[in-house]
Design a protein around this motif. Structure first.
Motif, PDB file in Angstrom:
ATOM      1  N   SER A 198      46.735 -15.240  38.938  1.00  0.00           N
ATOM      2  CA  SER A 198      47.078 -13.996  38.231  1.00  0.00           C
ATOM      3  C   SER A 198      45.952 -13.544  37.302  1.00  0.00           C
ATOM      4  CB  SER A 198      48.342 -14.211  37.381  1.00  0.00           C
ATOM      5  OG  SER A 198      48.043 -15.102  36.316  1.00  0.00           O
ATOM      6  N   GLY A 199      46.056 -12.288  36.872  1.00  0.00           N
ATOM      7  CA  GLY A 199      45.089 -11.753  35.919  1.00  0.00           C
ATOM      8  C   GLY A 199      45.199 -12.463  34.577  1.00  0.00           C
ATOM      9  N   THR A 200      46.421 -12.788  34.200  1.00  0.00           N
ATOM     10  CA  THR A 200      46.636 -13.490  32.934  1.00  0.00           C
ATOM     11  C   THR A 200      45.906 -14.832  32.944  1.00  0.00           C
ATOM     12  OG1 THR A 200      48.771 -12.412  32.667  1.00  0.00           O
ATOM     13  CG2 THR A 200      48.436 -14.433  31.419  1.00  0.00           C
ATOM     14  N   ASN A 208      42.055 -14.343  32.717  1.00  0.00           N
ATOM     15  CA  ASN A 208      41.597 -14.061  31.347  1.00  0.00           C
ATOM     16  C   ASN A 208      41.684 -15.306  30.467  1.00  0.00           C
ATOM     17  OD1 ASN A 208      41.006 -11.360  31.810  1.00  0.00           O
ATOM     18  ND2 ASN A 208      43.060 -10.655  31.278  1.00  0.00           N
ATOM     19  N   GLU A 240      49.752 -11.017  26.907  1.00  0.00           N
ATOM     20  CA  GLU A 240      49.553 -12.313  27.563  1.00  0.00           C
ATOM     21  C   GLU A 240      50.087 -13.455  26.697  1.00  0.00           C
ATOM     22  OE1 GLU A 240      45.534 -12.336  29.234  1.00  0.00           O
ATOM     23  OE2 GLU A 240      45.941 -10.428  30.223  1.00  0.00           O
ATOM     24  N   GLU A 248      38.108  -4.359  28.207  1.00  0.00           N
ATOM     25  CA  GLU A 248      39.011  -4.076  29.338  1.00  0.00           C
ATOM     26  C   GLU A 248      38.562  -2.791  30.034  1.00  0.00           C
ATOM     27  OE1 GLU A 248      43.155  -4.743  28.192  1.00  0.00           O
ATOM     28  OE2 GLU A 248      43.699  -3.013  29.422  1.00  0.00           O
ATOM     29  N   ASN A 250      44.075  -0.163  30.179  1.00  0.00           N
ATOM     30  CA  ASN A 250      45.449   0.170  30.548  1.00  0.00           C
ATOM     31  C   ASN A 250      46.155   1.009  29.476  1.00  0.00           C
ATOM     32  OD1 ASN A 250      48.079   0.077  31.551  1.00  0.00           O
ATOM     33  ND2 ASN A 250      48.377  -2.085  31.103  1.00  0.00           N
ATOM     34  N   ASP A 304      37.913  -7.918  31.137  1.00  0.00           N
ATOM     35  CA  ASP A 304      39.173  -7.911  31.873  1.00  0.00           C
ATOM     36  C   ASP A 304      39.088  -6.697  32.793  1.00  0.00           C
ATOM     37  OD1 ASP A 304      41.686  -7.489  32.860  1.00  0.00           O
ATOM     38  OD2 ASP A 304      42.729  -7.648  30.937  1.00  0.00           O
ATOM     39  N   ALA A 321      40.855  -6.057  35.491  1.00  0.00           N
ATOM     40  CA  ALA A 321      42.023  -6.038  36.386  1.00  0.00           C
ATOM     41  C   ALA A 321      41.915  -4.830  37.325  1.00  0.00           C
ATOM     42  CB  ALA A 321      43.303  -5.981  35.573  1.00  0.00           C
ATOM     43  N   ARG A 322      41.481  -3.688  36.770  1.00  0.00           N
ATOM     44  CA  ARG A 322      41.329  -2.461  37.569  1.00  0.00           C
ATOM     45  C   ARG A 322      39.866  -2.014  37.616  1.00  0.00           C
ATOM     46  NH1 ARG A 322      45.976  -2.137  34.631  1.00  0.00           N
ATOM     47  NH2 ARG A 322      47.910  -2.032  35.853  1.00  0.00           N
ATOM     48  N   CYS A 375      41.815  -8.044  39.573  1.00  0.00           N
ATOM     49  CA  CYS A 375      43.111  -8.334  40.210  1.00  0.00           C
ATOM     50  C   CYS A 375      43.215  -7.668  41.581  1.00  0.00           C
ATOM     51  CB  CYS A 375      44.253  -7.819  39.352  1.00  0.00           C
ATOM     52  SG  CYS A 375      44.407  -8.690  37.799  1.00  0.00           S
ATOM     53  N   LYS A 380      46.857  -5.293  41.719  1.00  0.00           N
ATOM     54  CA  LYS A 380      47.045  -4.044  40.960  1.00  0.00           C
ATOM     55  C   LYS A 380      46.301  -2.933  41.677  1.00  0.00           C
ATOM     56  CE  LYS A 380      47.792  -6.597  37.100  1.00  0.00           C
ATOM     57  NZ  LYS A 380      47.292  -7.818  37.674  1.00  0.00           N
ATOM     58  N   SER A 393      44.081 -13.026  41.691  1.00  0.00           N
ATOM     59  CA  SER A 393      42.990 -12.443  40.912  1.00  0.00           C
ATOM     60  C   SER A 393      41.778 -13.322  41.124  1.00  0.00           C
ATOM     61  CB  SER A 393      43.343 -12.435  39.426  1.00  0.00           C
ATOM     62  OG  SER A 393      44.379 -11.524  39.182  1.00  0.00           O
TER      63      SER A 393
END
Ligand SMILES: Cc1ncc(COP(=O)(O)O)c(C=O)c1O
Length: 375
Positions: A60-62, A65, A92, A140, A144, A173, A175-176, A201, A204, A212
């Motif tokens: 996972s992304g969590t 990180n 998180e 990030e 988000n 981070d 993620a995107r 990720c 996502k 991820s």
């Protein structure tokens, strides 16, 4: 029965046909022994894509990180700087402190997802024994909570220089990250050039069911592999998942611009209503996330708006707010705070879904705006 358009998150997507095919047909091995060829291939592919030496597939992304923080801050009494609206800080569970024993110090995020570099510089510790040891900074991209904003690259580059001068690691981070690179028209490698580590990720916006990746130097990934095992993230025949992630990069990532285009259409439509209650920052609309702000003078809360979007009243189906099959429409979204709603566009939203969602949102926003004059 109502037709549901789910705009809560870009995590609600289902794996594509090509992903399912790859999941069933890929070569597998035990990844804890480093023997899963599909995982190894994915890790190499992402390391190359991001211009780094090595990569590690994680659940996972969590976790990605958390591992980054635990590797960069591997001594007791370490401090990591994060934005006060960052996912690491807000969502998180404070894992960096809870599991890593790391002090998270926040810098105030500006609306564009950045923070003040002069303030960061002032707050980096000087080695006094009363204080923790500043070890890293995390940013990030896209941001988000700031509405899918792409960080200004000049700022990221300056931050990278500052971190290098002061001996701090820089983690992104991402993620995107591929949404950011799509918007910026730059390669992902360019965007993360100043960073020592990056998380990305696959689940996502890219439609993969799980997974991820964390990238960085060989040395960083070697340590990250140990921390992943300690956190219980060592997976065995993980190629089943990595196969879908590889397809996500080839099949779905090149289509992210469609999500951005649809998000822009939704944002401009809402803005074009010129309602007193609801507003959207269309200029700051970069990627797939649309933030709608409710006026602070409105008695309405974001929660009440979401509840209304989830209902279908008789007048809707008797009038024009319905599908061609005479079904009512429900739009799902999330609220970030009592005055902010987030709509997220993603691969599984077709043009037809978007039009139905717009129809419903316009109907409900006009209704609520008329029924709830500003105080
Ligand atoms: C920016 C950002 N980082 C990290 C995460 C965590 O990812 P995961 O849900 O895979 O743990 C998310 C999840 O939505 C996110 O939006």
């Amino acid at each position: 029965m109502a037709y549901i358009v789910d705009l809560r998150s870009d995590t609600v997507t289902k794996p594509t046909k090509a992903m399912k095919h790859a999941m069933v047909n890929s070569a597998l091995g035990d990844d804890v022994y480093g023997e899963d060829p599909t995982v190894n291939a994915l890790e190499s592919k992402v390391a190359i894509l991001l211009g780094k030496q090595a990569a590690l597939f994680v659940p996972s992304g969590t976790m990605a990180n958390l591992i980054a923080v635990m590797v960069h801050c591997n001594k007791r009494g370490s401090e990591a700087f994060v934005g006060h609206l960052s996912h690491i800080y807000k969502y998180e569970q404070g894992g960096a402190s809870f599991l890593g024993g790391v002090l998270l110090s926040t810098l105030e995020n500006k609306p564009d997802g950045t923070f003040d570099l002069a303030e960061l510089e002032r707050r980096i510790r000087g080695g006094d024994l009363h204080e923790p040891v500043s070890c890293m900074v995390a940013i990030e991209n896209t941001h988000n909570v700031c509405g899918g904003k792409v960080l200004p690259q000049e700022w990221v580059d300056k931050l990278g220089e500052l971190c290098a001068q002061r001996g701090l690691a820089l983690h992104m981070d991402g993620a995107r990250l591929l949404n950011a690179s799509t918007y910026a028209g730059e390669s992902p490698a360019r965007l993360v050039k100043p960073c020592d580590s990056v998380s990305l990720c696959f689940s996502k916006g890219l439609c993969a069911p799980v997974g991820s990746v964390l990238v960085g130097s060989y040395h960083f990934i070697e340590q990250a592999r140990r921390v992943r095992k300690a956190l219980g993230g060592g997976m065995r025949q993980a190629g089943v998942l990595a196969a879908a992630a590889a397809v996500a990069l080839d099949e779905v990532a090149p289509r992210l611009h469609y999500d951005h285009k649809r998000a822009r259409l939704l944002a401009t439509t809402i803005q074009g209503l010129f309602l007193k209650t609801f507003s959207v920052d269309v200029k700051g609309q970069h990627t797939n996330i649309v933030l709608v702000r409710l006026s602070s003078s409105s008695p309405l809360t974001a929660d009440a708006v979401l509840q209304r979007l989830a209902q279908v009243c008789l007048a809707e189906t008797q009038g024009d707010c319905k599908t061609p099959n005479d079904e009512g429409v429900i739009v799902k979204a999330v609220c970030f705070n009592p005055k902010t709603i987030r709509f997220t566009l993603h691969h599984d939203i077709t043009d037809e879904d978007l039009w139905l969602a717009i129809m419903k949102i316009v109907y409900v926003f006009k209704e609520l705006d008329a029924a709830n004059p500003l105080k």
